[in-house]
Scaffold this active site. Structure first.
Site, short mmCIF file in Angstrom:
data_model
loop_
_atom_site.label_atom_id
_atom_site.label_comp_id
_atom_site.label_asym_id
_atom_site.label_seq_id
_atom_site.Cartn_x
_atom_site.Cartn_y
_atom_site.Cartn_z
N HIS A 1 -7.23 -43.39 -1.84
CA HIS A 1 -7.39 -44.07 -3.12
C HIS A 1 -8.40 -43.34 -4.00
CE1 HIS A 1 -9.20 -47.12 -5.84
NE2 HIS A 1 -7.93 -47.48 -5.98
N GLY B 1 9.40 -42.60 -10.97
CA GLY B 1 8.11 -42.86 -10.34
C GLY B 1 8.16 -42.23 -8.96
N THR B 2 7.89 -40.94 -8.90
CA THR B 2 8.15 -40.21 -7.66
C THR B 2 7.13 -40.48 -6.56
OG1 THR B 2 7.15 -38.32 -8.74
CG2 THR B 2 9.55 -38.39 -8.66
N ASN B 3 6.00 -41.11 -6.91
CA ASN B 3 5.08 -41.50 -5.82
C ASN B 3 5.76 -42.53 -4.93
OD1 ASN B 3 3.18 -39.88 -6.95
ND2 ASN B 3 1.85 -41.52 -7.67
N ASP B 4 6.18 -43.64 -5.55
CA ASP B 4 6.84 -44.68 -4.75
C ASP B 4 8.21 -44.23 -4.27
OD1 ASP B 4 5.01 -46.65 -4.40
OD2 ASP B 4 5.54 -47.77 -6.21
N TYR C 1 10.70 -34.93 -20.31
CA TYR C 1 9.26 -34.71 -20.26
C TYR C 1 8.72 -34.89 -18.84
CZ TYR C 1 8.58 -39.80 -20.02
OH TYR C 1 8.60 -41.10 -19.62
N ARG D 1 3.59 -49.60 -18.46
CA ARG D 1 4.22 -50.26 -17.32
C ARG D 1 3.64 -51.67 -17.18
NH1 ARG D 1 3.20 -47.92 -11.42
NH2 ARG D 1 1.15 -48.83 -11.80
N LYS E 1 0.82 -1.20 0.00
CA LYS E 1 0.00 0.00 0.00
C LYS E 1 0.87 1.26 0.00
CE LYS E 1 -3.86 -0.65 2.31
NZ LYS E 1 -4.51 -0.93 3.62
N MET F 1 -4.41 -5.47 11.15
CA MET F 1 -5.29 -4.51 11.77
C MET F 1 -6.16 -3.78 10.74
SD MET F 1 -4.50 -1.08 13.91
CE MET F 1 -4.79 -0.04 12.50
N ARG G 1 -0.88 -47.71 -16.80
CA ARG G 1 -0.80 -48.75 -15.77
C ARG G 1 -1.64 -49.93 -16.25
NH1 ARG G 1 -2.61 -44.09 -13.46
NH2 ARG G 1 -1.28 -43.01 -11.95
N GLU H 1 12.06 -45.88 -8.98
CA GLU H 1 11.15 -45.59 -7.87
C GLU H 1 11.65 -46.17 -6.55
OE1 GLU H 1 7.32 -47.37 -8.69
OE2 GLU H 1 8.26 -48.92 -9.90
P1 ADP Z 1 -8.02 -2.27 3.28
O1 ADP Z 1 -6.63 -2.79 3.25
O2 ADP Z 1 -8.95 -3.11 4.10
O3 ADP Z 1 -8.54 -1.93 1.94
P2 ADP Z 1 -7.61 0.53 3.65
O4 ADP Z 1 -6.47 1.03 4.43
O5 ADP Z 1 -7.47 0.59 2.19
O6 ADP Z 1 -7.95 -0.93 4.13
O7 ADP Z 1 -8.84 1.38 4.14
C1 ADP Z 1 -10.15 1.01 4.38
C2 ADP Z 1 -11.08 2.05 3.78
O8 ADP Z 1 -10.80 3.33 4.28
C3 ADP Z 1 -10.94 2.15 2.29
O9 ADP Z 1 -12.20 2.32 1.71
C4 ADP Z 1 -10.11 3.37 2.09
O10 ADP Z 1 -10.35 3.96 0.86
C5 ADP Z 1 -10.56 4.25 3.24
N1 ADP Z 1 -9.51 5.17 3.64
C6 ADP Z 1 -8.29 4.86 4.08
N2 ADP Z 1 -7.56 5.96 4.30
C7 ADP Z 1 -8.35 7.00 4.02
C8 ADP Z 1 -8.16 8.43 4.05
N3 ADP Z 1 -6.99 8.96 4.40
N4 ADP Z 1 -9.19 9.20 3.68
C9 ADP Z 1 -10.36 8.64 3.31
N5 ADP Z 1 -10.61 7.33 3.25
C10 ADP Z 1 -9.61 6.50 3.60
MG MG Z 2 -7.98 -0.80 0.68
MG MG Z 3 5.30 -47.61 -8.31
#
Ligand code: ADP
Ligand code: MG
Ligand code: MG
Length: 888
Positions: free
Chosen positions: A468, A779-782, A864, A630, A26, A107, A574, A758
């Site tokens: 199987h 014959g990599t399974n066996d 192959y 085989r 991002k 988060m 087979r 194998e």
């Molecule tokens: P995600 O990774 O879940 O997409 P984001 O960080 O992109 O999370 O943000 C979640 C939402 O908040 C998104 O719709 C994003 O566009 C909005 N958003 C994030 N930062 C801002 C900002 N500075 N101003 C307005 N909207 C924001």
């Molecule tokens: Mg986003």
């Molecule tokens: Mg075999």
């Protein structure tokens, strides 16, 4: 001094797109957009190195971080012309996590940070909208309390519901400024109640709280699990993005939305997206209000009555289209973008390469190559080989309704509907009468092969992804749901039960082998499309590929499917599967039960015509392409009768007593059949078995050569060899038989005799074996079983634990253990080639269709790979990518 913080905004940035490792995806893309002159709210990124530092130093920060953050914040204040914490003109920010790869489990973003009782006044004045200001404030308190302080959302939702009830409102939008103000006060009480201290008023305290929460979330359970499942190392760390807020909810000249530079579900080169007027952030995806289409075309396609952005805000729409063009041309890939419009001005908040369906990935890759945006090689690299699986099987019509009964393991992809049957025999009978059947069993065994073959789909209630049923179904391209433990199969009562639903023989169910879903009734399916963009991209892939791709196939049907998917030969036929047919199994059983060679030969003579016919059919379909056959491999007892009925039948045909049959059967029982009397060991004990098979092969070859004018290319393969002597003895049987057949026929065809490698000893002694073997097929399974001392049929119960504990990165039966088994393969290749430089080298077994294993095969120079018919396109694409990556 380490630079911990990178600023961006106002057409400039300290970071770049190629700094993802340091700035996260991002952050790097926000910097890049800013550098491109696109409007991005000013902000800064705290690097992933801070995250690493944080964890290496008992969750603390480097000393100089604080200073760098304050300096960057001052820069944002200057650029946005607002002040953080200011009572008149407050800067508000969002705090966003951002790892290298987008990562659920991290988060959630906190918006509107910086609000408190003082700054909310400033926001009110700046916007001239008290309602908006207090609405923003309560959103912030709830979000921050939830995400940073860990107070559950229902605490707040409860209050909002109460207020609405009191006032008689049904919608949030009915609340007045005063109402929101009251809500804010009550929210703060919740915080005191829940955490024993007040909501932080100091914006700096809020900021550091949120930053700490982002870094803290890197080690939460959800994130750890996600990293484990996606092989993301813990030391990558996450970055934190702090960015000036822009508001899409400040009136009707405001909006927020998400858009894709091309349609992510079809790949069509049309602008695609959704937006909402007067809304903030996630409102678009949260589903509270129905989002509107960005384009008029999109609106028409969706039969939407709500106006498109193109109509409502034409000038801003044009701005957005310009941004779309800039970003797609710049990144040379389909972009997924987030934007917000505040007071008639467009701000971009995120861009990244968009996720897409496989069909869209193909179309986008092919069209971008056509547009000259990327090269054909890049197009080939753009499509994930494994994802092709989605396209190669019939799939459920996404529009159709489904009643899901339960779910098992997605053992073999594809969707199928049919009538429930409980035994292979009934499956075959019904199929002969033109019924579509789903074979439901607790688990399957080799005797069920016939029924499995005719079934549209297979359902088992026990067993894993390598059971199987799963392995055979994948090989046949038959949809399979395995280990659906909620079902109870009662073979005698002929019922399939789940909870209070009882299904009977003949009732219709539908399986989705791609998801593991089991549905009641028939759900319509759609057929795969192998033309168009798929064919184009595969053509480009084939031009780059240096390894051949063959298929593992026994039946003419499988062989035709393999050729349709582009197989260049059969890498493993087979022969034992050919003996399970009811008419043949009797002869097979007589052969096994005979006490002398004469008796065996007599039974084998009656098998010969069947076997010859099999090969005639196979050679005819393969039309001169190489076919590796085989010779008999499994322990003989697999063919023996089990039920009393079967025993009586065999006894009668063989003219012996039931007691004799039981005794002989007892004698053949082995305590460890995998390491027992099987493979070439059978041929060594009973050369007449291999002789019959060789005769069937060569008589068939001669006949097909004569009939069609195209000579087949049989490659006779001796299984489970570990010493040169075993191979030489068996080769001698094959050569003598060939000579005899060719003399009788007055016609000879070209053929080869080689072996399957194998067993570890075979790999080690490959140099000696190659003196007489013309080809090796690994014959990599066996070889995996024997190298790891791990039984494929028994590993299911603990393999997951082994993966969870990081002992195996992946299931070694699905993806080659390159370091261990791979080293043996490599030794086999080197020693084999040292003796016989032109030795033909291939791989058969599950690994031949696994992209990572295919990369390894390319690296060690195999000629192959061979895999199940339905994986042939995956292998073709993976082989092309491997060749491109290795610079071949
Ligand atoms: P995600 O990774 O879940 O997409 P984001 O960080 O992109 O999370 O943000 C979640 C939402 O908040 C998104 O719709 C994003 O566009 C909005 N958003 C994030 N930062 C801002 C900002 N500075 N101003 C307005 N909207 C924001
Ligand atoms: Mg986003
Ligand atoms: Mg075999």
């Amino acid at each position: 001094m380490t630079k911990w913080v990178y600023g961006f905004g106002n057409g400039m940035a300290e970071g770049r797109a190629d700094m993802k490792n340091l700035l996260g995806g991002k952050g790097a893309n926000l910097a890049e957009m800013s550098n491109l002159g696109i409007n991005v709210p000013a902000g800064f990124t705290i690097t992933t190195e801070v995250c690493t530092w944080y964890y290496e130093n008992g969750r603390s920060y480097p000393d100089d971080l604080k200073g760098q953050v304050l300096a960057a914040l001052a820069e944002v204040e200057a650029l946005m012309n607002m002040t953080f914490g200011d009572g008149q003109n407050p800067l508000l920010v969002s705090v966003r996590s951002g790892a290298r790869a987008s990562m659920p489990g991290m988060m959630d973003t906190v918006l509107n940070l910086g609000l408190n009782d003082t700054t909310v006044q400033g926001l009110m004045e700046r916007s001239g909208d008290a309602r908006f200001a207090y609405d923003s404030y309560r959103r912030f308190i709830q979000m921050y309390s939830n995400v940073v302080l860990g107070i559950e959302s229902w605490n707040f939702e409860e209050i909002l519901d109460e207020v609405k009830d009191d006032r008689g409102y049904s919608l949030d939008t009915e609340l007045t400024a005063e109402d929101w103000k009251g809500v804010v006060a009550r929210y703060k009480e919740v915080v005191i109640r829940e955490q024993g201290k007040p909501f932080p008023e100091d914006p700096h305290e809020q900021l550091w709280g949120a930053i700490g929460a982002v870094f803290g979330s890197w080690m939460n359970q959800r994130a750890i699990t996600y990293r484990r499942l996606n092989n993301i190392p813990a030391d990558w760390g996450t970055a934190v993005n702090v960015q000036a807020m822009v508001f899409g909810n400040m009136g009707d000249d405001c909006a927020t939305g998400v858009c894709f530079s091309r349609d992510p579900s079809t790949g069509e080169n049309v602008f695609y997206g959704e937006y909402l007027v007067n809304a903030q952030g996630e409102d678009v995806v949260a589903g509270i209000r129905t989002p509107q289409q960005i384009t008029i075309a999109g609106k028409e396609k969706n039969h939407s009555t709500l106006p498109a952005m193109e109509e409502v805000m034409p000038a801003l729409y044009q701005d957005l289209v310009r941004v779309r063009d800039i970003l797609e041309n710049h990144y040379r890939d389909m972009q997924d973008m987030e934007f917000t419009i505040q007071g008639g001005k467009l701000w971009m908040l995120q861009t990244r390469n968009g996720k897409r369906t496989t069909a869209a990935a193909l179309r986008i890759a092919v069209e971008m190559a056509g547009e000259g945006l990327i090269t054909r090689d890049e197009a080939v690299m753009r499509v994930e080989p494994e994802s092709l699986d989605q396209l190669l099987h019939p799939s459920l019509d996404p529009a159709a309704e489904r009643i899901v009964l339960s779910r098992g393991l997605p053992a073999s992809p594809g969707a199928a509907s049919g009538r429930i049957v409980f035994t292979a025999g009934v499956a075959e009978d019904w199929a002969r009468n033109g019924e579509k059947v789903i074979l439901c069993r607790t688990e399957t065994s080799p005797e069920d092969i016939g029924g499995m073959h005719v079934a549209q789909g297979i359902l088992t209630t026990r067993g894993g992804m390598t059971s199987h049923a799963a392995v055979v179904a994948r090989g046949m391209g038959t949809p399979c749901v395995a280990g659906a433990g909620e079902f109870q199969v009662d073979e005698h009562a002929k019922t399939l039960k789940i909870r209070d639903v009882v299904l009977h023989e003949g009732d219709i169910i539908t399986l989705d082998g791609a998801t593991g879903q089991v549905m009641q009734g028939s759900v319509p399916t759609i057929q795969p499309e192998l033309t168009g963009d798929f064919a184009t991209l595969m053509g480009w892939a084939d031009e780059r590929r240096t390894m051949m791709v063959r298929a593992n196939a026994e039946t003419p049907d499988d062989a035709s499917a393999a050729r349709r998917f582009g197989a260049q030969g059969i890498g493993l036929c087979r022969t034992e599967h050919m003996f399970f047919d009811p008419r043949r199994i009797i002869a097979m059983r007589r052969m096994i039960l005979a006490d002398d060679e004469a008796g065996r030969r007599e039974a084998l003579d009656s098998l010969l015509p069947y076997q010859r016919k099999d090969f005639i059919d196979l050679f005819t379909v393969m039309h001169g392409l190489p076919v590796t056959i085989r010779l008999l491999d499994p322990p003989l007892h697999e063919f023996l009768p089990h039920t009393e009925g079967e025993i009586a039948e065999v006894a009668q045909v063989a003219g012996v007593s039931g007691k004799d049959v039981r005794e002989r059967t007892q004698k053949l029982v082995e305590s460890n059949p995998m390491l027992g009397h099987r493979g070439c060991r059978l041929g060594v004990s009973y050369p007449e078995i291999y002789e019959m098979q060789a005769r069937a092969i060569f008589e068939a070859a001669v006949e097909v050569a004569r009939e069609t004018g195209v000579a087949p290319l049989p490659e006779v393969m001796i299984p489970l060899v570990s010493t040169p002597r075993e191979f030489e003895l068996m080769k001698d049987v094959v050569d003598r038989t060939a000579k005899a057949v060719f003399e009788e026929a007055g016609l000879a065809v070209e053929y080869m005799v080689g072996t399957m490698i194998e067993l570890p000893r075979a790999a080690l002694r490959a140099g000696d074996i190659a003196a007489s073997a013309a080809f090796f097929s690994f014959g990599t399974n066996d070889l995996t079983q024997t190298t790891l001392g791990l039984s494929r049929d028994d590993a299911g119960s603990f393999l997951q634990t082994y993966q969870d504990k990081g002992i195996f990165a992946r299931d070694p039966f699905a993806s080659l253990d390159v370091d261990g088994v791979g080293e043996l393969v490599q030794i086999g290749v080197e020693r084999g080639r040292a003796t016989r430089p032109d030795i033909k080298l291939g791989i058969c077994g599950e690994h031949g269709g696994d992209p990572a294993s295919i990369r390894f095969c390319q690296k060690i120079g195999l000629s192959y790979v061979s895999c199940s018919p339905y994986r042939v396109p995956i292998a073709r694409l993976a082989a092309a990518q491997a060749a491109l990556q290795s610079g071949a």
